[in-house]
Design a protein around this motif. Structure first.
Motif, PDB file in Angstrom:
ATOM      1  N   ALA A 110       0.850  -1.198   0.000  1.00 58.88           N
ATOM      2  CA  ALA A 110       0.000   0.000   0.000  1.00 58.88           C
ATOM      3  C   ALA A 110       0.877   1.236   0.000  1.00 58.88           C
ATOM      4  N   GLY A 111       0.394   2.287  -0.663  1.00 59.84           N
ATOM      5  CA  GLY A 111       1.141   3.534  -0.753  1.00 59.84           C
ATOM      6  C   GLY A 111       1.845   3.717  -2.067  1.00 59.84           C
ATOM      7  N   VAL A 112       1.472   2.919  -3.058  1.00 61.62           N
ATOM      8  CA  VAL A 112       2.126   2.979  -4.368  1.00 61.62           C
ATOM      9  C   VAL A 112       2.104   4.375  -4.988  1.00 61.62           C
ATOM     10  N   PRO A 113       0.962   5.092  -5.001  1.00 59.10           N
ATOM     11  CA  PRO A 113       0.984   6.414  -5.639  1.00 59.10           C
ATOM     12  C   PRO A 113       1.897   7.409  -4.943  1.00 59.10           C
ATOM     13  N   PHE A 114       2.071   7.282  -3.638  1.00 58.46           N
ATOM     14  CA  PHE A 114       2.972   8.175  -2.903  1.00 58.46           C
ATOM     15  C   PHE A 114       4.427   7.843  -3.228  1.00 58.46           C
ATOM     16  N   PHE A 115       4.728   6.553  -3.264  1.00 52.32           N
ATOM     17  CA  PHE A 115       6.072   6.097  -3.635  1.00 52.32           C
ATOM     18  C   PHE A 115       6.405   6.573  -5.047  1.00 52.32           C
ATOM     19  N   ASP A 116       5.458   6.390  -5.976  1.00 55.56           N
ATOM     20  CA  ASP A 116       5.665   6.841  -7.359  1.00 55.56           C
ATOM     21  C   ASP A 116       5.933   8.337  -7.428  1.00 55.56           C
ATOM     22  N   GLU A 117       5.179   9.102  -6.644  1.00 56.75           N
ATOM     23  CA  GLU A 117       5.293  10.559  -6.709  1.00 56.75           C
ATOM     24  C   GLU A 117       6.629  11.048  -6.158  1.00 56.75           C
ATOM     25  N   VAL A 118       7.138  10.381  -5.130  1.00 60.61           N
ATOM     26  CA  VAL A 118       8.463  10.734  -4.622  1.00 60.61           C
ATOM     27  C   VAL A 118       9.472  10.712  -5.761  1.00 60.61           C
ATOM     28  N   LEU A 163      11.656  13.461  -8.625  1.00 62.95           N
ATOM     29  CA  LEU A 163      13.116  13.394  -8.737  1.00 62.95           C
ATOM     30  C   LEU A 163      13.543  12.874 -10.111  1.00 62.95           C
ATOM     31  N   ASP A 164      12.605  12.922 -11.074  1.00 63.35           N
ATOM     32  CA  ASP A 164      12.902  12.510 -12.457  1.00 63.35           C
ATOM     33  C   ASP A 164      13.324  11.049 -12.551  1.00 63.35           C
ATOM     34  N   CYS A 165      12.732  10.213 -11.714  1.00 67.99           N
ATOM     35  CA  CYS A 165      12.977   8.772 -11.771  1.00 67.99           C
ATOM     36  C   CYS A 165      11.695   8.063 -12.201  1.00 67.99           C
ATOM     37  N   ARG A 166      11.830   6.801 -12.537  1.00 69.88           N
ATOM     38  CA  ARG A 166      10.698   5.990 -13.007  1.00 69.88           C
ATOM     39  C   ARG A 166      10.635   4.708 -12.193  1.00 69.88           C
ATOM     40  N   VAL A 167       9.405   4.301 -11.829  1.00 69.65           N
ATOM     41  CA  VAL A 167       9.215   3.088 -11.036  1.00 69.65           C
ATOM     42  C   VAL A 167       8.446   2.064 -11.856  1.00 69.65           C
ATOM     43  N   GLU A 168       8.938   0.843 -11.862  1.00 71.06           N
ATOM     44  CA  GLU A 168       8.213  -0.290 -12.444  1.00 71.06           C
ATOM     45  C   GLU A 168       7.904  -1.280 -11.331  1.00 71.06           C
ATOM     46  N   TRP A 169       6.652  -1.731 -11.273  1.00 71.31           N
ATOM     47  CA  TRP A 169       6.206  -2.588 -10.177  1.00 71.31           C
ATOM     48  C   TRP A 169       6.097  -4.044 -10.609  1.00 71.31           C
ATOM     49  N   ALA A 170       6.531  -4.936  -9.731  1.00 73.31           N
ATOM     50  CA  ALA A 170       6.390  -6.376  -9.955  1.00 73.31           C
ATOM     51  C   ALA A 170       5.244  -6.944  -9.118  1.00 73.31           C
ATOM     52  N   ALA A 171       4.591  -6.090  -8.341  1.00 71.99           N
ATOM     53  CA  ALA A 171       3.426  -6.475  -7.534  1.00 71.99           C
ATOM     54  C   ALA A 171       2.401  -5.360  -7.634  1.00 71.99           C
ATOM     55  N   LYS A 172       1.155  -5.669  -7.298  1.00 70.05           N
ATOM     56  CA  LYS A 172       0.066  -4.697  -7.379  1.00 70.05           C
ATOM     57  C   LYS A 172      -0.299  -4.217  -5.983  1.00 70.05           C
ATOM     58  N   GLU A 173      -0.747  -2.969  -5.937  1.00 69.25           N
ATOM     59  CA  GLU A 173      -1.227  -2.445  -4.664  1.00 69.25           C
ATOM     60  C   GLU A 173      -2.384  -3.309  -4.169  1.00 69.25           C
ATOM     61  N   GLY A 174      -2.333  -3.652  -2.885  1.00 67.71           N
ATOM     62  CA  GLY A 174      -3.334  -4.516  -2.301  1.00 67.71           C
ATOM     63  C   GLY A 174      -2.915  -5.972  -2.223  1.00 67.71           C
ATOM     64  N   LYS A 184      13.437 -12.557   0.989  1.00 67.86           N
ATOM     65  CA  LYS A 184      13.072 -11.246   0.449  1.00 67.86           C
ATOM     66  C   LYS A 184      12.495 -11.444  -0.945  1.00 67.86           C
ATOM     67  N   GLN A 185      11.592 -10.550  -1.324  1.00 67.54           N
ATOM     68  CA  GLN A 185      10.905 -10.658  -2.612  1.00 67.54           C
ATOM     69  C   GLN A 185      11.006  -9.333  -3.352  1.00 67.54           C
ATOM     70  N   GLU A 186      11.356  -9.399  -4.636  1.00 71.01           N
ATOM     71  CA  GLU A 186      11.409  -8.176  -5.431  1.00 71.01           C
ATOM     72  C   GLU A 186      10.000  -7.667  -5.680  1.00 71.01           C
ATOM     73  N   ILE A 187       9.783  -6.392  -5.366  1.00 73.30           N
ATOM     74  CA  ILE A 187       8.469  -5.767  -5.510  1.00 73.30           C
ATOM     75  C   ILE A 187       8.450  -4.782  -6.668  1.00 73.30           C
ATOM     76  N   GLY A 188       9.596  -4.177  -6.974  1.00 84.11           N
ATOM     77  CA  GLY A 188       9.643  -3.204  -8.053  1.00 84.11           C
ATOM     78  C   GLY A 188      11.070  -2.735  -8.289  1.00 84.11           C
ATOM     79  N   ARG A 189      11.200  -1.846  -9.298  1.00 88.05           N
ATOM     80  CA  ARG A 189      12.508  -1.280  -9.621  1.00 88.05           C
ATOM     81  C   ARG A 189      12.373   0.220  -9.859  1.00 88.05           C
ATOM     82  N   VAL A 190      13.392   0.942  -9.444  1.00 91.28           N
ATOM     83  CA  VAL A 190      13.440   2.387  -9.647  1.00 91.28           C
ATOM     84  C   VAL A 190      14.593   2.697 -10.599  1.00 91.28           C
ATOM     85  N   TYR A 191      14.284   3.441 -11.659  1.00 91.93           N
ATOM     86  CA  TYR A 191      15.276   3.798 -12.674  1.00 91.93           C
ATOM     87  C   TYR A 191      15.525   5.310 -12.608  1.00 91.93           C
TER      88      TYR A 191
END
Length: 293
Positions: A52-60, A64-75, A83-90
């Protein structure tokens, strides 16, 4: 899956800007060290949580001119083995690290609240309670939007968002006004038809006075499980005999995940719990830049 992000107005972007400004009020010394190279950082979840909190994480990271790709869905209910990969920040190294702690703080707290809410929601379904289970206004100053958002993702009701959302008349309002009847009358004079009025009551007699005065919701505060069920049943039957059933009954005060099932009954319309947002463990996330090959 419901897109709770669609509830957010543009003000959350300003809030994220303030979070970032709080964390870096002057110079970013660590950013100077790592520079402008393009990097990829992997977001790991290392403990059970509801994402939970994906839109806030994305907005951060958007700021900062970065891009987030998610490997899981909110909820998603995440139960990692290790440990499990949830996403990547570029993005550029210094930009990723500039947002790292702010983004992790948000998603860790929000996902912890969503997990607590999900567990309560699952218990509610298991026990067949048809009423509403809601969080309270006991939230962290400056972080309420994120915390209430986590409650929604977890599957529970947010209750009122703030003092402008619903009129809740508690003991101090009543004592200051002189009586429940006068407090309800004063409130209705200014809140009009659009807002509900709720009154905190310590006894069946106070509940009867609140209902007679026109309260929409009566809160039976700090009753025991069996005492609550008896009082709620008595109040509903007494007013049904008079042909009045326009009100709802809420129970609040000291209710936890461990005890809430003791309060489930058909005469209770709402259970409110501060422990959905208070004393909730954070979910352990980390963000690791991939080493250069």
């Amino acid at each position: 899956m419901t897109e709770y992000a669609h509830l957010l107005s543009t003000n959350y972007k300003r809030i994220i800007s303030e979070y970032l400004e709080e964390d870096v009020p002057s110079f970013d010394y660590g950013g100077y060290v790592v520079g402008e190279d393009d990097q990829v950082a992997i977001l790991y979840c290392k403990a059970e949580g509801v994402l939970a909190g994906v839109p806030f994480f994305d907005e951060v990271f958007r700021q900062l001119d970065c891009r987030v790709e998610w490997a899981a869905k909110e909820g998603d209910w995440i139960k990692p083995q290790g440990k499990q990969e949830i996403g990547r920040v570029y993005g550029k190294a210094r930009h990723i690290l500039l947002g790292e702690r702010t983004a992790l703080n948000i998603i860790s707290r929000c996902s912890g609240i969503a997990l607590r809410a999900r567990k309560v929601s699952e218990l509610q379904k298991e026990k067949g309670f048809e009423g509403v289970i809601a969080a309270t206004r006991k939230t962290t100053p400056g972080f309420r939007l994120v915390e209430k958002y986590g409650v929604l993702v977890g599957g529970l009701d947010t209750h009122r968002m703030d003092l402008s959302s619903m009129v809740m008349l508690k003991d101090n309002h009543i004592w200051s006004s002189g009586s429940i009847t006068q407090a309800v009358k004063n409130a209705r004079k200014v809140c009009g038809f659009a807002l509900k009025i709720e009154v905190e009551c310590q006894s069946e007699e106070e509940a009867d006075e609140a209902i007679a005065a026109g309260a929409d919701v009566v809160m039976l505060d700090n009753f025991t499980g069996e005492g609550l069920k008896e009082a709620a049943k008595n109040i509903k039957e007494r007013w049904a005999a008079k042909g009045k059933n326009h009100f709802m009954i809420e129970s609040s005060g000291g209710i936890t995940y461990e005890t809430c099932a003791n309060y489930f009954c058909k005469d209770i319309d709402i259970l409110s719990m501060s422990t959905i947002t208070q004393g909730v463990p954070h979910v352990d996330f980390s963000l690791k830049i991939s080493p250069k090959k």
